[in-house]
Design an enzyme around this catalytic site. Sequence first.
Site, PDB file in Angstrom:
ATOM      1  N   HIS A  77     -72.370  29.491 -79.453  1.00 25.19           N
ATOM      2  CA  HIS A  77     -71.560  29.838 -78.283  1.00 25.19           C
ATOM      3  C   HIS A  77     -72.424  30.472 -77.189  1.00 25.19           C
ATOM      4  CE1 HIS A  77     -67.518  29.061 -79.892  1.00 25.19           C
ATOM      5  NE2 HIS A  77     -68.067  29.359 -81.057  1.00 25.19           N
ATOM      6  N   GLU A 102     -71.858  30.728 -74.140  1.00 22.96           N
ATOM      7  CA  GLU A 102     -71.060  31.400 -73.098  1.00 22.96           C
ATOM      8  C   GLU A 102     -71.058  32.919 -73.254  1.00 22.96           C
ATOM      9  OE1 GLU A 102     -69.882  29.564 -75.572  1.00 22.96           O
ATOM     10  OE2 GLU A 102     -67.897  30.192 -76.265  1.00 22.96           O
ATOM     11  N   SER A 112     -52.046  44.181 -68.370  1.00 22.67           N
ATOM     12  CA  SER A 112     -52.698  43.173 -67.506  1.00 22.67           C
ATOM     13  C   SER A 112     -53.063  43.699 -66.127  1.00 22.67           C
ATOM     14  CB  SER A 112     -51.816  41.920 -67.328  1.00 22.67           C
ATOM     15  OG  SER A 112     -51.526  41.365 -68.563  1.00 22.67           O
ATOM     16  N   CYS A 162     -69.712  24.268 -79.889  1.00 26.36           N
ATOM     17  CA  CYS A 162     -69.186  24.457 -81.240  1.00 26.36           C
ATOM     18  C   CYS A 162     -68.312  23.276 -81.652  1.00 26.36           C
ATOM     19  CB  CYS A 162     -68.485  25.804 -81.363  1.00 26.36           C
ATOM     20  SG  CYS A 162     -68.521  26.421 -83.054  1.00 26.36           S
ATOM     21  N   GLY A 205     -66.882  21.435 -79.766  1.00 29.51           N
ATOM     22  CA  GLY A 205     -67.261  20.425 -78.768  1.00 29.51           C
ATOM     23  C   GLY A 205     -68.525  19.683 -79.160  1.00 29.51           C
ATOM     24  N   LYS A 220     -48.850  62.047 -51.688  1.00 32.61           N
ATOM     25  CA  LYS A 220     -47.658  62.184 -52.529  1.00 32.61           C
ATOM     26  C   LYS A 220     -48.030  61.971 -54.011  1.00 32.61           C
ATOM     27  CE  LYS A 220     -43.075  60.172 -53.013  1.00 32.61           C
ATOM     28  NZ  LYS A 220     -42.230  59.057 -52.562  1.00 32.61           N
TER      29      LYS A 220
END
Length: 533
Positions: free
Chosen positions: A508, A510, A14, A382, A384, A224
């Site tokens: 989709h 998005e 992450s 979709c 939705g 370093k």
Amino acid sequence: MTKFIFITGGVVSSLGKGIACASIGKILEARGFKVALVKCDPYINVDPGTMNPFQHGEVYVTDDGAETDLDLGHYERFTHARLTKNNNITTGKIYFSVISKERRGDYLGKTVQVVPHITDEIKGSIKKLSEGGHNDIVIVEIGGTVGDIESLPFLEAIRQLKQELGAMNAINIHLTLIPYIRSADEIKTKPTQHSVGKLREIGIQPEILLCRSEKSIDLDVKQKIALFCNVREGAVIEALDVKSIYEVPLMFKKDGLDDLILNCLRLKSKKGDLRSWSQDVVGVVKDPKAACRIAVVGKYITLQDAYKSIYEALIHGGISNHAKVEIVKIDSEDVKTHRVRDLFCDVDGILVPGGFGYRGIEGKINAIEFARKEGIPYFGICLGMQTAVIEFARNACGLDDANSTEFNSKTPYPVISLLEEQKNVKAKGASMRLGAYPARIASGTKAHAAYKKGLISERHRHRYEFNKDFKKALEKHGMIVSGVSPNGLLVEIVELKDHPWFVAVQFHPEFKSKPDCAHPLFREFVKAALKKQ
Ligand code: GLN
């Protein structure tokens, strides 16, 4: 000759390796190079399509119908690289291919082993992206963290590849963490030393270190790190936390990462800049002229990554309207009838994203009913769209208990039902309606006002579909079918008459939105939400 950049991650996961890779792609594109990006995922699933969002986050779909890692979404949003199934390599895919070859007899007489057969297969898959000489630079992201057992074959493969290609044609960049210890008020380099040590043990010496840190890294600390990790001092680049991920390419550019990479790869180019990205994307994100609140109603709302592309596309819709979109995450199971008004009282738009399975469905339907009746802009994607159709059938057309056969196979009104081609499909992997399909848009509709054209192409990932037996009944009560497949048989977009903005799509959108080029439907949805205020 195509050059290669291998990017590994160390210390913890992450750290934003996908965004770092996408940002490196961006700054190199700005210098005039054609880049390709590939993600190597060490898990044994062939693709993430069969994984639960808790395991994997969003499944990103490419035009050619590959179900891939969500990092490919970052690659497409930041760069112009066109991604296909070849841009996501998994251990599952590699073994699948090697075992198929073994059964065919391709290795007859030999013992099939991790080295060289698995590593050769990985190298072959990576090298595929340099075929035809279309790409100047291939950026290869190795998933996971150095030290994981499962990523070892990938690391060995890139070690061999660099050896074959020569140091001027391939480099390693290692993304690592420099933690800040509050009680000592110090940042610590030891985890990075260990992580690079681990890489060097397997024969990989990184040329460049990207050091994620919440505090600026002083010169003596950089010296370093350089000394202990055997890299040049100027190759220790700090990657500070930023407010918007879209600032990362600007930060890398400011630190001269593009020059550093091009020097290592002995590539020459003219100076490039990121002026329009800086003004039109990051400038707007930092100084928006307006704001609105959009509720996203889903069952995986507690997960950061489950609706990644939807959240990004909403931000893009905001950028194209010079506005900030505040995303209000609402758990669909919390949307009980008596709570609807409280939950949505101060939102300017409601979006129901894609999903699978019955849990949370009734809450989504309650939210949609509220949006429809109260004139709140609604965007269904979709599932939705499917829930919007169910809601309309039940509450506006009087078709009690209307449902999708996914949730109730015995419903008297199966307004959403299985696609004909899906009826005999048993296997779950890569068996949905996947990838880009064209659709015709009816003029005079909100969809047409957004796209400004009559033929579009969008990416799909679903098994169920609007049941055209109910088309007439729904249209009679005010539902408009504004997008259909070219043969007219499949309903791809529905909207509502007499509503400020209610558009629901079977695909989709998005996945195709970019920060500097918002998807037209997200742009118009946010515009409608701003207007509602
Ligand atoms: N579960 C629905 C289907 O399979 C919707 C899928 C989705 O939202 N991606 O058709």
